[in-house]
Structures are given as C-alpha cells and as structure tokens.
Design a protein around this motif. Structure first.
Motif, short mmCIF file in Angstrom:
data_model
loop_
_atom_site.label_atom_id
_atom_site.label_comp_id
_atom_site.label_asym_id
_atom_site.label_seq_id
_atom_site.Cartn_x
_atom_site.Cartn_y
_atom_site.Cartn_z
N GLU A 77 0.82 -1.21 0.00
CA GLU A 77 0.00 0.00 0.00
C GLU A 77 0.86 1.26 0.00
O GLU A 77 0.57 2.23 -0.72
CB GLU A 77 -0.86 -0.01 1.27
CG GLU A 77 -2.29 0.42 1.06
CD GLU A 77 -3.05 0.28 2.37
OE1 GLU A 77 -3.19 1.32 3.06
OE2 GLU A 77 -3.50 -0.83 2.68
N ARG A 78 1.90 1.25 0.81
CA ARG A 78 2.77 2.43 0.94
C ARG A 78 3.46 2.75 -0.39
O ARG A 78 3.49 3.90 -0.83
CB ARG A 78 3.79 2.17 2.04
CG ARG A 78 4.68 3.33 2.31
CD ARG A 78 5.55 3.04 3.52
NE ARG A 78 6.48 4.11 3.74
CZ ARG A 78 7.67 3.97 4.25
NH1 ARG A 78 8.09 2.79 4.63
NH2 ARG A 78 8.46 5.00 4.41
N HIS A 108 2.52 1.81 -3.39
CA HIS A 108 1.48 2.20 -4.34
C HIS A 108 1.18 3.70 -4.19
O HIS A 108 1.10 4.45 -5.18
CB HIS A 108 0.24 1.36 -4.10
CG HIS A 108 -0.80 1.48 -5.18
ND1 HIS A 108 -1.84 0.63 -5.27
CD2 HIS A 108 -0.96 2.35 -6.21
CE1 HIS A 108 -2.61 0.96 -6.30
NE2 HIS A 108 -2.08 2.01 -6.88
N ARG A 109 1.03 4.13 -2.96
CA ARG A 109 0.74 5.55 -2.70
C ARG A 109 1.90 6.42 -3.18
O ARG A 109 1.67 7.45 -3.85
CB ARG A 109 0.50 5.77 -1.20
CG ARG A 109 0.16 7.22 -0.85
CD ARG A 109 -0.11 7.43 0.64
NE ARG A 109 -1.28 6.66 1.06
CZ ARG A 109 -1.23 5.54 1.83
NH1 ARG A 109 -0.08 5.09 2.28
NH2 ARG A 109 -2.33 4.91 2.14
N GLN A 110 3.13 6.04 -2.87
CA GLN A 110 4.30 6.82 -3.29
C GLN A 110 4.38 6.93 -4.81
O GLN A 110 4.66 8.01 -5.34
CB GLN A 110 5.58 6.19 -2.75
CG GLN A 110 5.76 6.31 -1.26
CD GLN A 110 6.94 5.49 -0.74
OE1 GLN A 110 7.41 4.58 -1.42
NE2 GLN A 110 7.40 5.81 0.45
N ALA A 137 1.88 6.64 -6.95
CA ALA A 137 0.76 7.46 -7.41
C ALA A 137 1.06 8.95 -7.23
O ALA A 137 0.75 9.77 -8.12
CB ALA A 137 -0.52 7.08 -6.67
N ILE A 138 1.69 9.29 -6.13
CA ILE A 138 2.05 10.69 -5.88
C ILE A 138 3.10 11.17 -6.89
O ILE A 138 2.97 12.24 -7.48
CB ILE A 138 2.55 10.87 -4.42
CG1 ILE A 138 1.37 10.72 -3.46
CG2 ILE A 138 3.23 12.22 -4.23
CD1 ILE A 138 1.77 10.60 -1.99
#
Length: 114
Positions: free
Chosen positions: A85-86, A88-90, A92-93
């Motif tokens: 999850e972490r 994926h978020r990075q 996406a940002i």
C-alpha cells in the motif's frame, strides 16, 4: 513448452568469466541446469550449444517437453504486479507530480532501469 524441435541457435546464451573456476562459463536461459566451462568465450559458447543441441534432441526423441526459445514466445505487454500500500501511494504521488498516469510513470521508470 513445445513438442517440436526448435532451432537451438534461437535460445538465449550468455558467456561470462567465472573467477571460481578461472574459466569462461556459458549458460542458456531456457535450459538453466546446463552450463559449459572453457578457457575462451568462443569455446564455452560452442561447447554449450553442442550440449543444448544434444539435450534438445534427446528430449524430442523421448517425446518430452522442450522449452520454447524466449525470442519465439508471444508477450501480451501486460503483467500484474503487486506492491504494498505504501509503495502504491508513493508511486501514485510521483506520477501525479509528473502529470502522468500511474501506468505511464511505472513504464517510464522500468524503461529507465533497463
């Protein structure tokens, strides 16, 4: 795996120096259990190609499955990748910061790595 006998020259070969053996070692990606040591790169490659030919011929004669050369395989251009999850978020940002879709960003990064 293919039932017909492929052209062994289409397999993916690598020759590198082996410090442990103090010789060149040839390997084949499609048949990773095989290798050939020799004092020169050419001898290592030729020795392995002869061995691969003999092994593929034996597999063919005994009706066993024969690996298809990587160069002959069809690729869809798609594969699934699971990341945490972490991460994926990075990603996406980072993609948003560069005004790219996540897919475009990851493809660009993978291309930069090759």
């Amino acid at each position: 795996m293919s039932a017909t006998m492929p052209d062994v020259s289409h397999y993916t070969y690598r020759v590198s120096w082996s410090p442990e053996d103090e010789e060149f070692v040839a390997t084949c990606l499609e048949l990773p259990s095989l290798s050939w040591l020799a004092p020169t790169q050419d001898e290592a490659l030729h020795g392995l190609r002869d061995l691969v030919h003999d092994v593929v011929e034996d597999l063919h004669l005994s009706s066993e499955s024969i690996p298809e050369p990587l160069s002959s395989r069809a690729y869809s251009g798609k594969f699934n990748l699971r990341v945490g999850e972490r991460l994926h978020r990075q990603l996406a940002i980072k993609a948003a910061e560069e005004h790219l879709s996540l897919n475009q960003y990851v493809v660009r990064k993978l291309g930069d790595a090759s």
